[in-house]
Every structure is written in structure tokens, then in C-alpha cells.
Design an enzyme around this catalytic site. Structure first.
Site, PDB file in Angstrom:
ATOM      1  CG  HIS A  81      36.228  38.725  39.156  1.00 46.24           C
ATOM      2  ND1 HIS A  81      36.030  38.204  40.242  1.00 46.24           N
ATOM      3  CD2 HIS A  81      35.495  40.158  39.191  1.00 46.24           C
ATOM      4  CE1 HIS A  81      34.837  38.730  40.982  1.00 46.24           C
ATOM      5  NE2 HIS A  81      34.679  39.964  40.375  1.00 46.24           N
ATOM      6  CD  GLU A  82      35.814  43.443  37.020  1.00 49.19           C
ATOM      7  OE1 GLU A  82      34.713  43.893  36.470  1.00 49.19           O
ATOM      8  OE2 GLU A  82      36.029  43.511  38.216  1.00 49.19           O
ATOM      9  CG  HIS A 124      31.048  41.021  37.270  1.00 45.37           C
ATOM     10  ND1 HIS A 124      30.145  40.290  37.987  1.00 45.37           N
ATOM     11  CD2 HIS A 124      32.325  41.299  37.996  1.00 45.37           C
ATOM     12  CE1 HIS A 124      30.625  40.248  39.194  1.00 45.37           C
ATOM     13  NE2 HIS A 124      32.020  40.635  39.195  1.00 45.37           N
TER      14      HIS A 124
END
Length: 422
Positions: free
Chosen positions: A20-21, A24
Site C-alpha cells: 500500500h505504501e 504512494h
């Protein structure tokens, strides 16, 4: 707690959060936003290395991770303040290239500076008294790509305004916010497709066995028949067919199938069975398996779609009828992971895929502090065609964060009562 369950939890939760990170991180880097740190784990730092302007760290608590982007939040949480003493390193043109705030890190050629004023965002200057000389105030320019060593020894690039998240274009900021959940969906698809290739074969909509004295057999369905429709709804996967049948216990349905290239239609009354107090439908058939590459790819995609649909429906039902028992925090994830791990590694990967979809969808909730809340703010900015005032955005984000903390405390407390006290 068993050691296998703990390791499984760390693995599953860690991979889902780090992926997920990474979403970003990747889009932020491509958008020109300075990602100062990409951390795997939480808490005190164990290891660090710097590549292409980002410091990569491994931290002591092996759960999750985070990215630190240059931006307003970093400005407000700056570790350097007037009155502090730092060690600075100057280059040949007397510009500061490193600022050391750590007592455990030594810099070769460093000079002690008692800081009077500092601006590492716009002016890129640092002012103070050099080498204990409190009579001569000196000002140095700071290099745009200078680094600052924080008290724990983590060395990061500074964050000039042109590298801030807020300096990126609106569509880029929206893409950065969406990238985290998007990568969770990508991870789920990759895992489900991988699982499709790891198992002996994948299900088709062709019947392998029709159980006698069950509705399908009684209606005339036999081994080798391929089901194409239920009540004029096209069936493309065994899972999709199961979902339709299981949700219609006791109902009469029209099943369209092909036998030796001839299309036929039969009426079947779905049998009602009870499972853990819930009524589910069954017609008594099993699926033929196939090993073809195309079918495996299709199976992985269909399973991903099924996971997305089921979790989305569950979230929608939760909104209409809120209940803490329908939510699960880290304690619940640990307990489920620990249980699933006993069924083998493939079962654990399947659970990871479902959890990844869950995390992606939950992060798209329009709650400030979540990615969905940030996307809503991006949308408002696009509509009003001007930036949202800093105070308003900060206030909304803080309110959302407080709400999330309260919710997390409530969910975790409820999980502890459910799993360890009752």
C-alpha cells in the site's frame, strides 16, 4: 499466542501495508514529490540506506511501514528549532550540505553551530553562532539537496517547498492518494492469479458430478453439462454461479446449459441448507477442473472481482447497520491469520489477497485522514478551483484522525473481549 501465528501475522499484515505504501511512494516520486523516507516496520531504526534521494529504513517493530513525503506535515514537525546546537558540514562554496542533530553520529569536518534561526523550506538558510562564538552571528546558505541527521541517526534530505506534496499538480496529488488502495487491488489480483497457477486445476462452469437425489440431478443436469445462465444472468465462473445459488435457498430458478453443443433450459428448485444458523442454497453439483493458462488467468481475475464485490457489499451493509462485531482491528486480523496459517501457505496467501482488497476499500472511505477523505478534498478543490485553506484542511484531517483513533480503540477493545475474555 503461538509463534507460527505471530510470524504469519507479521508476514501478511506487513506485506499488505508495505505494498500500500509503495503505491504512494512510487507515484509521489514520479510526480516530483520528495519522498524523504520509506520505512519498513515501526519504532526505532535498525538499519538505513539512501538511494535516489530517499532514505530506506528498517525499524524494530516488524509490522507495516510508512512513507514520509515532503510537505506541510513535515514542516510542522521539523526536528530543528532555534536554540538547538547542531553540527554542520560546509562545501567548497560555504553552503551547508549536512546538519547533524544526533549525539551518536559524528561528522568528519563538522562545525558546531548554535542555531538562532533556520529556514529549510523557502530561503534555505541557517543562522547562528559558530564554534561557541556567541558574539558573531553568521548566516549560511543551505544546499537544496542537503541532509539532516535526526536525533535517532536517521539521515534525510531536507524538504524545500518545490519538493512538497502541496506543490504538485492537483491530478498528481489525487493520483498519489489513490495509488495506495490501487496497489492493494493489484496485489490481490497478482496473488489470486498466482494461486490459480499453484493449485492442480481451476474450476469451470462445466459439471463434473451431479449428486443423486439433489435438485440438479432431479432436473436432468448431468456430468459434462456446461451452465451458461441462471435466470437469464450470464454465468462466467463457478464462484459466480455459487454466489447466485447460495443466495437463493428455496427459490425456483431457470438454468440454461449446453450439452454436446445443444442449448437447453431446465427449472430447478434450490435446496435449503443451514450453515452456522444461516440459510444457503445448494443444487448438488461439483465442478470440472482445467489446467489451461487462459482459464487460470480468468479464475484469478474472477476471484479478485468476487472478493471486491463481497467486501464492498459487506462494507455497504455495515454503513446501513453499524456494529462493532462486524469490524476487526489488529487483534482480529492476528486471530484470523493464526487460524488460516494452520491450513497451509496457499491458504495464507489467499487470506492476504482478501485482506489486501479489504484494506484498499476501507482506505477509500471518505473519512479525513484516510486516502478516500483526501480524495474528497481533492475533488472539492477541483470544484471550487482553488486550494482549500491550510487551516481548514488541517482541521478536517485532525478531526478525521481523532475519529479513527476512537474507532480503533473501540474495535480493539471489542476484539479483546470477543477473543480473550468471553
Amino acid at each position: 499466542m503461538n509463534i507460527v501465528g505471530i510470524i504469519a501475522f507479521i508476514f501478511v499484515f506487513g506485506v499488505v501495508v508495505v505494498v500500500h505504501e509503495f503505491g504512494h511512494f512510487y507515484v509521489a516520486k514520479k510526480s516530483g514529490v520528495r519522498v524523504r523516507e520509506f520505512a519498513i516496520g515501526m519504532g526505532p531504526k535498525l538499519f538505513q540506506t539512501r538511494r535516489n534521494g530517499t532514505t530506506y529504513t528498517i525499524r524494530v517493530l516488524p509490522v507495516g511501514g510508512y512513507v514520509r513525503m515532503a510537505g506541510r506535515a513535515e514542516m510542522e514537525d521539523s526536528p530543528i528549532r532555534p536554540g538547538m546546537t547542531a553540527v554542520i558540514v560546509l562545501n567548497d562554496v560555504q553552503e551547508v550540505t549536512r546538519i547533524n542533530l544526533s549525539e551518536t553520529t559524528e561528522l568528519v569536518g563538522g562545525q558546531t553551530l548554535t542555531i538562532n534561526a533556520v529556514d529549510l523550506v523557502d530561503a534555505l538558510t541557517i543562522e547562528g553562532y559558530l564554534g561557541g562564538n556567541d558574539e558573531e552571528l553568521v548566516t549560511f546558505k543551505v544546499d537544496h539537496d542537503a541532509t539532516i541527521i535526526e536525533s535517532d541517526g536517521t539521515e534525510l534530505l531536507i524538504a524545500p517547498r518545490d519538493t512538497h506534496l502541496e506543490s504538485a499538480k492537483l491530478w498528481q496529488r489525487a493520483a498519489i492518494n489513490f495509488a495506495g488502495p490501487f496497489m492493494n487491488f493489484v496485489l490481490a489480483v497478482v496473488l489470486f492469479v498466482g494461486l490459480a497457477f499453484a493449485i492442480p486445476g481451476v474450476t469451470t462452469t462445466t459439471i463434473d458430478q451431479a449428486q443423486k437425489n439433489m435438485p440438479a440431478y432431479q432436473a436432468g443436469l448431468r456430468s459434462g453439462d456446461t451452465i451458461t445462465k441462471i435466470n437469464d444472468v450470464k454465468i462466467s465462473s463457478w464462484q459466480g454461479m455459487q454466489n447466485v445459488i447460495q443466495t437463493k435457498p428455496g427459490k425456483q430458478v431457470k438454468i440454461t446449459y449446453t450439452r454436446k453443443n445443444v442449448t437447453k433450459v431446465v427449472s430447478v428448485k434450490i435446496k435449503t441448507l443451514k450453515n452456522q444458523g444461516q440459510k444457503i442454497g445448494q443444487i448438488g453439483i461439483t465442478a470440472q477442473l482445467t489446467k489451461s493458462i487462459g482459464a487460470r488467468l480468468q479464475y484469478g481475475i474472477n476471484t479478485s472481482t468476487q472478493a471486491f464485490t463481497q467486501i464492498f457489499t459487506a462494507i455497504k451493509n455495515l454503513i446501513s447497520a453499524p456494529s462493532l462485531n462486524q469490524l476487526g482491528g489488529p487483534v482480529s486480523i492476528y486471530k484470523t491469520t493464526s487460524t488460516v496459517s494452520t491450513y497451509g501457505f496457499l491458504a495464507l496467501l489467499s487470506f492476504m489477497a482478501w485482506l489486501s482488497v479489504n484494506l484498499g476499500l476501507l482506505n477509500l472511505f471518505p473519512i479525513p485522514a484516510l486516502d478516500g477523505g483526501k480524495l474528497v478534498l481533492n475533488l472539492i478543490e477541483a470544484i471550487i478551483r482553488r486550494p482549500i485553506p491550510d487551516k481548514v484542511e488541517t482541521g478536517v484531517t485532525i478531526a478525521g484522525a481523532i475519529l479513527l483513533v476512537i474507532l480503533m480503540v473501540a474495535v480493539t477493545g471489542n476484539d479483546i473481549v470477543r477473543y480473550f475474555i468471553k
